[in-house]
Scaffold this motif. Structure first.
Motif, short mmCIF file in Angstrom:
data_model
loop_
_atom_site.label_atom_id
_atom_site.label_comp_id
_atom_site.label_asym_id
_atom_site.label_seq_id
_atom_site.Cartn_x
_atom_site.Cartn_y
_atom_site.Cartn_z
N ARG A 1 0.88 -1.64 0.27
CA ARG A 1 0.19 0.03 0.20
C ARG A 1 0.85 1.79 -0.30
N LEU A 2 2.33 0.98 0.32
CA LEU A 2 3.57 2.34 0.11
C LEU A 2 2.69 3.13 1.17
N ARG A 3 2.84 2.43 2.95
CA ARG A 3 2.59 3.13 3.76
C ARG A 3 3.56 3.36 5.12
N ILE A 4 3.66 4.00 5.51
CA ILE A 4 5.04 3.62 6.78
C ILE A 4 3.98 3.93 8.05
N THR A 5 4.11 3.05 9.67
CA THR A 5 3.67 4.02 10.46
C THR A 5 4.65 3.98 11.57
N CYS A 6 4.48 5.10 12.65
CA CYS A 6 5.37 5.37 13.17
C CYS A 6 4.93 4.35 14.47
N PRO A 7 6.68 4.41 14.95
CA PRO A 7 6.65 3.28 15.91
C PRO A 7 6.46 3.64 17.30
N LEU A 8 6.25 4.93 17.26
CA LEU A 8 5.65 4.95 18.84
C LEU A 8 4.29 4.85 19.18
N HIS A 9 3.51 6.31 17.89
CA HIS A 9 1.85 6.42 18.09
C HIS A 9 1.53 5.81 17.38
N HIS A 10 1.80 4.40 16.25
CA HIS A 10 1.46 3.87 15.28
C HIS A 10 0.75 4.77 14.10
N THR A 11 0.58 5.94 14.00
CA THR A 11 0.42 6.87 12.91
C THR A 11 0.94 6.58 12.07
N THR A 12 -0.36 6.07 11.06
CA THR A 12 0.30 5.58 9.77
C THR A 12 0.40 7.09 8.38
N PHE A 13 0.97 6.83 7.89
CA PHE A 13 1.37 7.70 6.20
C PHE A 13 1.30 7.12 4.54
N ASP A 14 1.21 8.28 4.14
CA ASP A 14 0.70 7.34 2.52
C ASP A 14 2.01 8.07 2.54
N LEU A 15 2.84 6.35 1.72
CA LEU A 15 4.45 7.60 1.48
C LEU A 15 3.96 8.23 -0.84
N THR A 16 3.17 8.31 -1.04
CA THR A 16 3.20 8.68 -2.00
C THR A 16 2.28 10.33 -1.75
N SER A 17 1.67 10.81 -1.02
CA SER A 17 1.69 11.83 -0.52
C SER A 17 2.26 12.84 0.61
N GLY A 18 2.02 11.29 1.27
CA GLY A 18 2.30 12.43 2.98
C GLY A 18 1.34 12.20 3.94
N GLU A 19 0.37 11.99 3.55
CA GLU A 19 -0.87 12.07 3.96
C GLU A 19 -1.35 11.32 5.52
N ARG A 20 -1.43 11.91 6.33
CA ARG A 20 -1.57 11.21 7.35
C ARG A 20 -2.87 10.16 7.22
N LEU A 21 -2.85 9.16 7.32
CA LEU A 21 -4.13 8.00 7.16
C LEU A 21 -4.51 7.36 8.30
N SER A 22 -3.82 7.35 9.69
CA SER A 22 -4.49 6.91 10.50
C SER A 22 -3.51 7.11 11.76
N GLY A 23 -3.90 6.72 13.29
CA GLY A 23 -3.65 7.64 14.50
C GLY A 23 -3.63 8.55 14.96
N ALA A 24 -2.60 9.17 15.34
CA ALA A 24 -2.51 10.70 15.95
C ALA A 24 -2.58 11.64 15.28
N ALA A 25 -3.44 12.31 15.79
CA ALA A 25 -3.91 13.56 15.23
C ALA A 25 -2.88 14.48 14.65
N CYS A 26 -2.22 14.57 13.79
CA CYS A 26 -1.12 15.40 13.46
C CYS A 26 -0.89 16.10 11.82
N ALA A 27 -0.10 16.53 11.54
CA ALA A 27 0.48 17.02 10.00
C ALA A 27 0.83 16.13 9.70
N ASP A 28 0.56 16.00 8.24
CA ASP A 28 1.50 15.03 7.37
C ASP A 28 3.08 15.61 7.00
N ILE A 29 3.30 13.78 6.49
CA ILE A 29 4.26 14.68 6.13
C ILE A 29 5.48 14.51 5.24
N ARG A 30 6.29 15.59 4.89
CA ARG A 30 7.53 15.63 3.77
C ARG A 30 7.38 14.75 3.04
#
Length: 121
Positions: free
Chosen positions: A56-85
């Motif tokens: 799915r081209l996603r990466i999940t943070c090891p601390l609080h399990h927030t998941t981001f799309d690796l094509t857009s940087g969009e936060r998909l699930s997890g703690a509310a925060c900004a998208d990644i660059r």
């Protein structure tokens, strides 16, 4: 060649994440190379230790399990925060990648040392 059971990948197809600068990690998966922010914007989790979903081209943070799309940087699930660059890089080409900044309208950032197009002098 040895057959790979359904649902499993060859070892060479396994996602790899490595730190390339203080601010960026390189994610290599399925023949793609993606440069992304090195830390999660939620609490600074180091994404080089994140779990990558190569299908799915996603990466999940090891601390609080927030998941981001690796094509857009969009936060998909997890703690509310900004998208990644995210900077998408073509296979084998790490020179002058195109940068995407989720805080802007999706336009490509100018190369360092160049003036913005269409501006008056």
């Amino acid at each position: 060649m040895t057959a790979v059971p359904a649902g499993r990948r060859r070892v060479s197809d396994a996602p790899a994440v490595r730190q390339v600068t203080e601010d960026l990690v390189l994610v290599e998966v399925g023949g793609r190379k993606v440069l992304a922010a090195a830390v999660c914007p939620h609490r600074g989790g180091r994404l080089k230790y994140g779990r990558v979903d190569g299908d799915r081209l996603r990466i999940t943070c090891p601390l609080h399990h927030t998941t981001f799309d690796l094509t857009s940087g969009e936060r998909l699930s997890g703690a509310a925060c900004a998208d990644i660059r995210v900077v998408d890089v073509l296979p084998g080409d790490l020179s002058v990648p195109e940068q995407r900044d989720p805080a802007h309208d999706g336009s490509v950032a100018p190369a360092p040392g160049t003036a913005p197009a269409g501006g008056a002098s």
